[in-house]
Write an enzyme that holds these catalytic residues in place. Structure first.
Site, mmCIF file in Angstrom:
data_model
loop_
_atom_site.group_PDB
_atom_site.id
_atom_site.type_symbol
_atom_site.label_atom_id
_atom_site.label_comp_id
_atom_site.label_asym_id
_atom_site.label_seq_id
_atom_site.Cartn_x
_atom_site.Cartn_y
_atom_site.Cartn_z
ATOM 1 C CG ASP A 163 -1.857 1.148 1.298
ATOM 2 O OD1 ASP A 163 -1.987 1.861 0.285
ATOM 3 O OD2 ASP A 163 -2.475 1.348 2.362
ATOM 4 C CG ASP A 194 -3.696 4.358 -2.048
ATOM 5 O OD1 ASP A 194 -2.968 3.376 -1.766
ATOM 6 O OD2 ASP A 194 -4.708 4.642 -1.394
#
Length: 430
Positions: free
Chosen positions: A125, A314
């Protein structure tokens, strides 16, 4: 405005603790598994809700009550056992590699990780900076179901960091919190002996219900790390000085095997030249300027008038979430598109509609194209009129002030994250 081709069809120019690596890896590659439909039910509103909660974006009408049933990973064929799933020892210290079997859908890209010799499937992430894992000490027995659980009692290298805790809060609906430990963490053959890892005792249902992932490896800037009273370094930060270059790359392709590579940039994975874009890391994100857009054709470039003019890269978000102005302009070009708050909690359209491509500014000097083929996220099947209804991979941030370039964006571009600067570099996939 004069434009000339730089990257064909993809990018166009526009006027704390002291962990130590076990070995110096130089560079290493991690091949990723994609979630299958048997592992996780593809559901656009759910993924949009997760993104809203992660960044504190107010939910839209209809989102709060939307709770689809999760599908366990263990109903599929990807249960892992034994050592690191698919790990190979090629006899070379400078590079490790992990093989994964591809699955039928690419909703999210996941990676094998070992912690204290125990195997897990985790999500990389770039939108957060904590590493945490589902574990045997969680309070809720239901939350433990269908996850691989880290057991500190089975690790000979476990050590608790007394007095340190972490607490990730994604808006007000999703959270994980608990003590912090160190243990040997291995990804693709590269190992950190004392990686700080959160062991949540409390995990929100929205995280526990994500049965295809056992935890998260944060790759954003250290500023976002939630460990208190002393922030801890990410896995990548602990390795960076021992890598050939302080970089990692994301190759997340539609319907194909993906990979992350740390310490090197593989020129065979992209086409043309890389375009370098400065990163503003004051908020801890991989955040770039993105204040221009165009729908369908590059000769109709518009400036975003009511947004922040920036976007966060992201890998932990599946959708492309942009300023409402951009989203409305895009769907105005899709016949039959509508925002449906009550049933779908997002933008939907007839699946047989003609979809334009979308151009987005990356930095001040270039624009990236998101092909129309990547902008449909999910087919819900026949609607009331018998026509299949599709959920868009492009959704609005509801004037939330944050644009998020999720996996829809990464499927269009090979991305280099470079701690020098910092910056990102982009090019079309090879």
């Amino acid at each position: 405005m004069h434009l000339s081709s730089l990257l064909v069809a993809v990018l166009l120019p526009l006027a704390l603790s002291k962990p130590t690596p076990r070995k110096k890896p130089g560079s290493f590659t991690v091949h990723l598994a994609r979630r299958s439909e048997a592992e996780y039910a593809r559901d656009g509103p759910t993924d949009l809700q997760r993104a809203y909660a992660k960044y504190g974006i107010p939910s839209t009408q209809g989102m709060d009550g939307y709770r689809p049933e999760p599908i366990s990973r263990f109903q599929g064929n990807s249960k892992i056992a034994g050592g690191a799933p698919g790990a190979k020892d090629d006899g070379k210290d400078e590079k490790g590699e992990v093989e994964n079997n591809p699955t039928s859908h690419d909703i999210q890209f996941l990676s094998p990780v070992t912690i204290g010799g125990q195997p897990f499937i985790m999500n990389f992430d770039t939108g957060s900076s904590d590493t945490w894992v589902m574990n045997t000490d969680m309070d809720d027995e239901e939350a433990k179901k269908d996850h691989h659980l880290y057991d500190p009692r089975k690790s000979k290298t476990y050590s608790k960091l007394d007095g340190l805790t972490f607490s990730i809060k994604y808006g007000d609906k999703s959270h994980a919190s608990g003590p912090v430990i160190t243990d040997v963490m291995d990804i693709g053959g590269a190992t950190v002996r004392k990686q700080a890892i959160g062991l949540p005792t409390k995990v929100a249902a929205s995280l526990a219900n994500d049965k295809s992932s056992d935890g998260l490896v944060g790759l954003a800037m250290n500023k976002l790390n939630t460990v208190r009273p002393d922030k801890q370094k990410t896995f990548f930060e602990n390795l960076a000085e021992d890598l050939d270059e302080p970089v990692f790359t994301a190759q997340l392709r539609k319907g194909k095997m993906g990979s992350y590579e740390f310490g090197a940039i593989d020129k065979t994975k992209y086409a043309g030249d890389l375009v370098n874009v400065p990163v503003n890391n004051k908020n801890g994100f991989w955040e770039i300027s993105s204040a221009l857009y165009s729908v369908g054709q590059l000769d109709k470039i518009q400036k975003v008038e009511n947004g922040t003019g920036t976007a966060i890269l992201d890998t932990g978000t599946t959708l492309l979430i942009l300023d409402e102005e951009v989203v409305k302009a895009y769907y105005a070009q899709v016949k039959g598109a509508r925002y449906d708050a009550s049933r779908y909690a997002g933008w939907v359209y007839p699946c047989n509609a003609s979809m334009p491509s979308l151009f987005l500014a990356v930095g001040h000097d270039h624009m990236a194209i998101i092909p129309s083929s990547l902008l449909t996220f999910q087919n819900y099947g026949p609607g009331p009129d018998g026509t299949d209804v599709c959920y868009g991979g492009l959704q609005s941030n509801n004037a939330g002030g944050i644009q998020i370039l999720g996996d829809v964006f990464f499927k269009a571009l090979f991305v280099v994250f470079d701690y020098r600067g910092p910056s990102v570099s982009l090019a079309p996939h090879a």
